[in-house]
Design a protein around this motif. Structure first.
Motif, PDB file in Angstrom:
ATOM      1  N   THR A   1       3.807  -4.464 -12.346  1.00  0.00           N
ATOM      2  CA  THR A   1       4.731  -4.989 -11.348  1.00  0.00           C
ATOM      3  C   THR A   1       4.281  -4.481  -9.983  1.00  0.00           C
ATOM      4  OG1 THR A   1       7.074  -5.316 -10.802  1.00  0.00           O
ATOM      5  CG2 THR A   1       6.426  -3.090 -11.521  1.00  0.00           C
ATOM      6  N   ASP A   2       4.946  -4.893  -8.939  1.00  0.00           N
ATOM      7  CA  ASP A   2       4.533  -4.542  -7.583  1.00  0.00           C
ATOM      8  C   ASP A   2       5.016  -3.170  -7.135  1.00  0.00           C
ATOM      9  OD1 ASP A   2       7.192  -5.340  -7.509  1.00  0.00           O
ATOM     10  OD2 ASP A   2       6.889  -6.903  -5.999  1.00  0.00           O
ATOM     11  N   VAL A   3       6.273  -2.834  -7.446  1.00  0.00           N
ATOM     12  CA  VAL A   3       6.856  -1.578  -6.980  1.00  0.00           C
ATOM     13  C   VAL A   3       7.902  -1.087  -7.975  1.00  0.00           C
ATOM     14  CG1 VAL A   3       8.609  -2.759  -5.565  1.00  0.00           C
ATOM     15  CG2 VAL A   3       7.973  -0.415  -5.012  1.00  0.00           C
ATOM     16  N   MET A   4       7.943   0.223  -8.139  1.00  0.00           N
ATOM     17  CA  MET A   4       8.984   0.861  -8.947  1.00  0.00           C
ATOM     18  C   MET A   4       9.492   2.072  -8.180  1.00  0.00           C
ATOM     19  SD  MET A   4       7.517   0.661 -12.847  1.00  0.00           S
ATOM     20  CE  MET A   4       9.055   1.231 -13.541  1.00  0.00           C
TER      21      MET A   4
ATOM     22  N   LYS B   1      -2.041  -9.944  -4.536  1.00  0.00           N
ATOM     23  CA  LYS B   1      -1.826 -11.268  -5.145  1.00  0.00           C
ATOM     24  C   LYS B   1      -0.562 -11.921  -4.581  1.00  0.00           C
ATOM     25  CE  LYS B   1      -4.082  -9.817  -9.395  1.00  0.00           C
ATOM     26  NZ  LYS B   1      -3.884  -9.334 -10.760  1.00  0.00           N
ATOM     27  N   GLN B   2       0.496 -11.133  -4.473  1.00  0.00           N
ATOM     28  CA  GLN B   2       1.755 -11.663  -3.940  1.00  0.00           C
ATOM     29  C   GLN B   2       1.606 -12.052  -2.478  1.00  0.00           C
ATOM     30  OE1 GLN B   2       4.749  -9.153  -6.830  1.00  0.00           O
ATOM     31  NE2 GLN B   2       4.751  -8.650  -4.696  1.00  0.00           N
TER      32      GLN B   2
ATOM     33  N   GLU C   1      -0.138 -15.365  -2.242  1.00  0.00           N
ATOM     34  CA  GLU C   1       0.774 -16.455  -2.605  1.00  0.00           C
ATOM     35  C   GLU C   1       1.780 -16.740  -1.491  1.00  0.00           C
ATOM     36  OE1 GLU C   1       2.587 -15.356  -6.323  1.00  0.00           O
ATOM     37  OE2 GLU C   1       0.661 -15.333  -7.369  1.00  0.00           O
ATOM     38  N   ALA C   2       2.210 -15.695  -0.795  1.00  0.00           N
ATOM     39  CA  ALA C   2       3.211 -15.842   0.262  1.00  0.00           C
ATOM     40  C   ALA C   2       2.587 -16.221   1.597  1.00  0.00           C
ATOM     41  CB  ALA C   2       4.009 -14.544   0.414  1.00  0.00           C
ATOM     42  N   GLY C   3       1.271 -16.106   1.707  1.00  0.00           N
ATOM     43  CA  GLY C   3       0.587 -16.478   2.942  1.00  0.00           C
ATOM     44  C   GLY C   3       0.633 -15.429   4.034  1.00  0.00           C
ATOM     45  N   HIS C   4       0.698 -14.160   3.649  1.00  0.00           N
ATOM     46  CA  HIS C   4       0.628 -13.106   4.659  1.00  0.00           C
ATOM     47  C   HIS C   4      -0.316 -11.997   4.193  1.00  0.00           C
ATOM     48  CE1 HIS C   4       4.452 -11.980   2.440  1.00  0.00           C
ATOM     49  NE2 HIS C   4       3.696 -10.930   2.215  1.00  0.00           N
ATOM     50  N   ALA C   5      -0.527 -11.017   5.038  1.00  0.00           N
ATOM     51  CA  ALA C   5      -1.490  -9.953   4.767  1.00  0.00           C
ATOM     52  C   ALA C   5      -0.973  -8.982   3.710  1.00  0.00           C
ATOM     53  CB  ALA C   5      -1.797  -9.183   6.052  1.00  0.00           C
ATOM     54  N   THR C   6      -1.911  -8.405   2.976  1.00  0.00           N
ATOM     55  CA  THR C   6      -1.560  -7.398   1.975  1.00  0.00           C
ATOM     56  C   THR C   6      -0.856  -6.216   2.616  1.00  0.00           C
ATOM     57  OG1 THR C   6      -3.434  -8.053   0.592  1.00  0.00           O
ATOM     58  CG2 THR C   6      -2.502  -5.868   0.188  1.00  0.00           C
TER      59      THR C   6
END
Length: 155
Positions: A61-64, A97-98, A101-106
């Protein structure tokens, strides 16, 4: 405020900006000035293990968020509680990856996830529609005001 960053990945991350954001969010939420926070950046394999162990959900997942002293945001007229806010575990490759998909910078995704994680540590959740509305609006406001002040000299 003590904010430690443990980057256990090969991902290039602006650790100073993550610390600046964390301190900003904690100050805005009236967390005690001596509170402690740890940001841990891990690879997908490590995040998968944590996600499966603690959430019983498959894959990374992205964050915990892992709260320690269950600190809550300070309120007017009350002294904030001192202690350890907790740990936020971030996965930069999932964030990348997210972001794509969202069209912005990591980097922006990492800031968003850090803000999200801090709010979870402070007791916010998004399981119910009203909770989600409150948490995501607060997250949006905190992130936008931090980004708007980015060009200012650091204290």
């Amino acid at each position: 405020m003590s904010v430690d960053v443990l980057n256990e990945t090969d991902s290039a991350v602006d650790e100073v900006e993550l610390v600046d954001l964390a301190r900003y969010v904690m100050a805005e939420m009236r967390v005690h000035p001596q509170a402690e926070l740890c940001l841990r950046l891990v690879d997908e394999a490590t995040m998968t293990v944590l996600h499966e162990k603690w959430m019983d959900l498959p894959g990374p997942t992205d964050v915990m968020s892992f709260p320690m002293d269950e600190l809550r945001p300070g309120r007017d007229g009350e002294a904030p509680e001192q202690g350890v806010l907790g740990d936020i575990v971030l996965c930069p490759t999932v964030a990348a990856k997210q972001a794509a998909e969202a069209g912005h910078a990591t980097a922006e995704e990492m800031l968003l996830l850090t803000t999200h994680g801090i709010l979870h540590l402070l007791g916010y959740d998004h399981a119910e529609p009203e909770e989600e509305k409150e948490m995501f609006e607060l997250q949006r406001q905190l992130l936008l005001t931090f980004l708007a002040g980015r060009g200012r000299p650091r204290a």
